[in-house]
Design a protein around this motif. Structure first.
Motif, PDB file in Angstrom:
ATOM      1  N   VAL A  29       0.820  -1.210   0.000  1.00 51.51           N
ATOM      2  CA  VAL A  29       0.000   0.000   0.000  1.00 51.51           C
ATOM      3  C   VAL A  29       0.855   1.262   0.000  1.00 51.51           C
ATOM      4  CG1 VAL A  29      -1.602   1.361   1.410  1.00 51.51           C
ATOM      5  CG2 VAL A  29      -2.027  -1.064   1.037  1.00 51.51           C
ATOM      6  N   VAL A  30       2.058   1.184   0.571  1.00 50.40           N
ATOM      7  CA  VAL A  30       2.958   2.339   0.656  1.00 50.40           C
ATOM      8  C   VAL A  30       3.169   2.983  -0.716  1.00 50.40           C
ATOM      9  CG1 VAL A  30       5.363   2.996   1.063  1.00 50.40           C
ATOM     10  CG2 VAL A  30       4.146   1.631   2.754  1.00 50.40           C
ATOM     11  N   ARG A  31       3.122   2.182  -1.786  1.00 50.80           N
ATOM     12  CA  ARG A  31       3.357   2.687  -3.143  1.00 50.80           C
ATOM     13  C   ARG A  31       2.243   3.601  -3.633  1.00 50.80           C
ATOM     14  NH1 ARG A  31       4.567  -3.253  -5.849  1.00 50.80           N
ATOM     15  NH2 ARG A  31       6.123  -3.978  -4.329  1.00 50.80           N
ATOM     16  N   PHE A  32       1.057   3.465  -3.062  1.00 51.10           N
ATOM     17  CA  PHE A  32      -0.098   4.184  -3.586  1.00 51.10           C
ATOM     18  C   PHE A  32      -0.749   5.143  -2.585  1.00 51.10           C
ATOM     19  CE2 PHE A  32       0.187   0.065  -5.718  1.00 51.10           C
ATOM     20  CZ  PHE A  32       0.214   0.443  -7.057  1.00 51.10           C
ATOM     21  N   VAL A  33      -0.846   4.734  -1.329  1.00 52.64           N
ATOM     22  CA  VAL A  33      -1.612   5.493  -0.339  1.00 52.64           C
ATOM     23  C   VAL A  33      -0.702   5.916   0.807  1.00 52.64           C
ATOM     24  CG1 VAL A  33      -3.627   5.491   1.178  1.00 52.64           C
ATOM     25  CG2 VAL A  33      -3.652   4.138  -0.928  1.00 52.64           C
ATOM     26  N   GLU A  34      -0.847   7.163   1.235  1.00 51.56           N
ATOM     27  CA  GLU A  34      -0.031   7.684   2.330  1.00 51.56           C
ATOM     28  C   GLU A  34      -0.473   7.070   3.666  1.00 51.56           C
ATOM     29  OE1 GLU A  34       1.447  11.925   1.776  1.00 51.56           O
ATOM     30  OE2 GLU A  34      -0.390  11.984   0.573  1.00 51.56           O
ATOM     31  N   PRO A  35       0.423   7.060   4.663  1.00 48.91           N
ATOM     32  CA  PRO A  35       0.218   6.303   5.910  1.00 48.91           C
ATOM     33  C   PRO A  35      -1.085   6.588   6.660  1.00 48.91           C
ATOM     34  CG  PRO A  35       2.477   7.052   5.776  1.00 48.91           C
ATOM     35  CD  PRO A  35       1.749   7.701   4.634  1.00 48.91           C
ATOM     36  N   PHE A  36      -1.375   7.865   6.919  1.00 49.40           N
ATOM     37  CA  PHE A  36      -2.546   8.186   7.737  1.00 49.40           C
ATOM     38  C   PHE A  36      -3.853   7.909   6.991  1.00 49.40           C
ATOM     39  CE2 PHE A  36       0.838  10.848   9.567  1.00 49.40           C
ATOM     40  CZ  PHE A  36       0.751  10.441  10.893  1.00 49.40           C
ATOM     41  N   THR A  37      -3.840   8.116   5.685  1.00 47.30           N
ATOM     42  CA  THR A  37      -5.013   7.791   4.882  1.00 47.30           C
ATOM     43  C   THR A  37      -5.278   6.292   4.928  1.00 47.30           C
ATOM     44  OG1 THR A  37      -4.601   9.643   3.375  1.00 47.30           O
ATOM     45  CG2 THR A  37      -6.030   7.873   2.582  1.00 47.30           C
ATOM     46  N   ILE A  75     -11.062   4.432  23.918  1.00 45.91           N
ATOM     47  CA  ILE A  75     -10.485   5.707  23.471  1.00 45.91           C
ATOM     48  C   ILE A  75      -9.012   5.799  23.863  1.00 45.91           C
ATOM     49  CG2 ILE A  75     -10.524   8.209  23.847  1.00 45.91           C
ATOM     50  CD1 ILE A  75     -13.591   7.976  24.049  1.00 45.91           C
ATOM     51  N   ILE A  76      -8.704   5.420  25.103  1.00 50.91           N
ATOM     52  CA  ILE A  76      -7.307   5.456  25.553  1.00 50.91           C
ATOM     53  C   ILE A  76      -6.454   4.476  24.740  1.00 50.91           C
ATOM     54  CG2 ILE A  76      -5.746   4.990  27.483  1.00 50.91           C
ATOM     55  CD1 ILE A  76      -7.943   5.880  29.372  1.00 50.91           C
ATOM     56  N   ALA A  77      -6.943   3.241  24.598  1.00 50.93           N
ATOM     57  CA  ALA A  77      -6.205   2.246  23.816  1.00 50.93           C
ATOM     58  C   ALA A  77      -6.087   2.683  22.362  1.00 50.93           C
ATOM     59  CB  ALA A  77      -6.905   0.887  23.906  1.00 50.93           C
ATOM     60  N   GLY A  78      -7.148   3.311  21.840  1.00 57.15           N
ATOM     61  CA  GLY A  78      -7.142   3.776  20.456  1.00 57.15           C
ATOM     62  C   GLY A  78      -6.100   4.848  20.191  1.00 57.15           C
ATOM     63  N   MET A  79      -5.854   5.694  21.177  1.00 55.26           N
ATOM     64  CA  MET A  79      -4.829   6.726  21.030  1.00 55.26           C
ATOM     65  C   MET A  79      -3.445   6.094  20.866  1.00 55.26           C
ATOM     66  SD  MET A  79      -6.037   9.593  23.818  1.00 55.26           S
ATOM     67  CE  MET A  79      -7.568  10.510  23.601  1.00 55.26           C
ATOM     68  N   PHE A  80      -3.169   5.099  21.701  1.00 57.10           N
ATOM     69  CA  PHE A  80      -1.874   4.414  21.596  1.00 57.10           C
ATOM     70  C   PHE A  80      -1.792   3.583  20.321  1.00 57.10           C
ATOM     71  CE2 PHE A  80      -1.486   5.567  26.020  1.00 57.10           C
ATOM     72  CZ  PHE A  80      -0.119   5.677  26.214  1.00 57.10           C
ATOM     73  N   LEU A  81      -2.915   2.988  19.917  1.00 55.20           N
ATOM     74  CA  LEU A  81      -2.941   2.230  18.677  1.00 55.20           C
ATOM     75  C   LEU A  81      -2.699   3.147  17.489  1.00 55.20           C
ATOM     76  CD1 LEU A  81      -3.424  -0.481  17.287  1.00 55.20           C
ATOM     77  CD2 LEU A  81      -5.871   0.065  17.229  1.00 55.20           C
ATOM     78  N   PHE A  82      -3.251   4.355  17.556  1.00 55.38           N
ATOM     79  CA  PHE A  82      -3.028   5.353  16.502  1.00 55.38           C
ATOM     80  C   PHE A  82      -1.553   5.687  16.378  1.00 55.38           C
ATOM     81  CE2 PHE A  82      -2.253   9.983  16.133  1.00 55.38           C
ATOM     82  CZ  PHE A  82      -2.449  10.118  14.763  1.00 55.38           C
ATOM     83  N   CYS A 189      -8.855   5.212  16.654  1.00 56.92           N
ATOM     84  CA  CYS A 189      -7.680   5.183  15.782  1.00 56.92           C
ATOM     85  C   CYS A 189      -8.028   5.673  14.377  1.00 56.92           C
ATOM     86  CB  CYS A 189      -7.119   3.764  15.728  1.00 56.92           C
ATOM     87  SG  CYS A 189      -5.604   3.607  14.765  1.00 56.92           S
ATOM     88  N   ALA A 190      -9.193   5.273  13.873  1.00 60.08           N
ATOM     89  CA  ALA A 190      -9.619   5.684  12.540  1.00 60.08           C
ATOM     90  C   ALA A 190      -9.841   7.190  12.459  1.00 60.08           C
ATOM     91  CB  ALA A 190     -10.902   4.943  12.150  1.00 60.08           C
ATOM     92  N   LEU A 191     -10.525   7.743  13.451  1.00 61.21           N
ATOM     93  CA  LEU A 191     -10.816   9.175  13.457  1.00 61.21           C
ATOM     94  C   LEU A 191      -9.536  10.009  13.539  1.00 61.21           C
ATOM     95  CD1 LEU A 191     -13.961   9.383  15.785  1.00 61.21           C
ATOM     96  CD2 LEU A 191     -13.866   9.742  13.303  1.00 61.21           C
ATOM     97  N   LEU A 192      -8.623   9.626  14.433  1.00 62.21           N
ATOM     98  CA  LEU A 192      -7.370  10.366  14.575  1.00 62.21           C
ATOM     99  C   LEU A 192      -6.545  10.294  13.287  1.00 62.21           C
ATOM    100  CD1 LEU A 192      -6.314   9.346  18.207  1.00 62.21           C
ATOM    101  CD2 LEU A 192      -7.201  11.558  17.452  1.00 62.21           C
ATOM    102  N   SER A 193      -6.523   9.124  12.666  1.00 57.33           N
ATOM    103  CA  SER A 193      -5.766   8.946  11.423  1.00 57.33           C
ATOM    104  C   SER A 193      -6.354   9.788  10.295  1.00 57.33           C
ATOM    105  CB  SER A 193      -5.763   7.468  11.008  1.00 57.33           C
ATOM    106  OG  SER A 193      -5.127   6.673  11.983  1.00 57.33           O
ATOM    107  N   LEU A 194      -7.674   9.802  10.176  1.00 57.73           N
ATOM    108  CA  LEU A 194      -8.330  10.554   9.105  1.00 57.73           C
ATOM    109  C   LEU A 194      -8.185  12.064   9.313  1.00 57.73           C
ATOM    110  CD1 LEU A 194     -11.577   8.448   8.583  1.00 57.73           C
ATOM    111  CD2 LEU A 194      -9.602   8.608   7.056  1.00 57.73           C
TER     112      LEU A 194
END
Length: 299
Positions: A29-37, A75-82, A189-194
């Motif tokens: 995926v690195v070839r096409f899509v940037e990390p956070f997306t 939410i706490i775990a998601g922050m670290f997962l992000f 994790c999804a919200l923070l990444s987006l």
């Protein structure tokens, strides 16, 4: 009980296989899509895939779990997962799938080492395993003296972050519904990444389409299916055996990188991988005396 144990080990083995090959998908995926997306879309798919599981899955416990507490823990775990998934995906731009997986796999050693700060007893096998893993990490990452690649450092940071995330999950696991905990974790994790992706990256739809298959695999299978199998597997499996089986993720990642991406490791790096894997196994094998004591207590 024996049949249930066998099923548990099969579930865990499938989980390790899915997660291992996910590194090849992430590397592609690195070839096409940037990390956070990529992480944003991936964890959205993972959260959606858990919705039917939440509807169908019923806990054996009669205890009524708090939805608010599950959301708080998620939410706490998601922050670290992000943070962990972000460092991991960015680091994958400059390393191989197998190498990244072996470095990330150090969290199996790091988690119990963190127990020192929680005033937990650390067995000698953990110290031996940790030292062995560090030697393997040196052989794998350090070339030309003490030069460590930037991408390898990012993977190592992600390993510590994943270890923190695992400890957080472990704290909340017996206090909340695990499926709901995972759901809120993935949503966070999804919200923070987006959010980061919107402000820092170019989210080109054609590029996302080009990497759609690995994105779906990394989202639905690696996040949704594998996590569900992990829950089913750890229901009856002995914790030490579970950890050893899950550490096979690193081996499957190296195999996946070779078969799918044509990646190869030099002899020094290959030896480093094997030494790290040995260290992980040593760290998870309990001393015989400890096992005997625990059995007497159970009787």
């Amino acid at each position: 009980m024996e049949k249930n144990s066998i099923k548990s080990y099969v579930y865990l083995l499938i989980t390790a296989l899915i997660w291992g090959f996910a590194f090849a998908a992430q590397r592609f995926v690195v070839r096409f899509v940037e990390p956070f997306t990529f992480n944003g879309i991936r964890f959205v798919l993972g959260a959606i895939s858990l919705i039917p599981v939440m509807i169908l899955y019923k806990s054996d416990s009669a205890k009524q779990y708090s939805l608010k507490r599950a959301a708080f823990g998620g939410i706490i775990a998601g922050m670290f997962l992000f943070l962990a998934s972000s460092f991991q995906q960015i680091g994958l731009e400059g390393t191989t799938a197998g190498k990244a997986a072996f470095i990330t796999g150090l969290y199996i050693v790091i988690v119990p080492l963190f127990g020192i700060f929680l005033k937990q007893h650390i067995d000698i096998n953990l110290w031996i395993g940790a030292l062995t893993a560090i030697i393997g990490l040196y052989l794998l990452c350090v070339t030309g003296g003490f030069t460590v690649k930037y991408s390898d450092m990012l993977q190592l940071i992600s390993s510590f972050l994943f270890a923190s995330q695992i400890l957080i999950i472990g704290y909340f696991a017996n206090k909340v519904d695990c499926i709901k905990l995972a759901f809120f974790q993935f949503v966070t994790c999804a919200l923070l990444s987006l959010i980061v992706a919107v402000f820092t990256e170019n989210m080109y739809i054609p590029n996302i389409k080009n990497a759609l298959i690995p994105i779906i695999y990394a989202g639905i299978f690696s996040v949704g299916v594998a996590y569900t199998f992990q829950i089913l597997g750890q229901k009856y499996a002995e914790p030490t055996h579970s950890a050893i089986i899950m550490s096979l993720e690193s081996v499957f990642a190296a195999v996946g990188g070779f078969l799918i991406l044509g990646e190869k490791l030099e002899l020094r790096a290959l030896i480093g991988c094997m030494v790290m894997f040995l260290g992980i196994i040593i760290s998870q094998v309990r001393p015989i005396k400890t096992n005997k004591k625990s059995r007497k207590c159970q009787n």
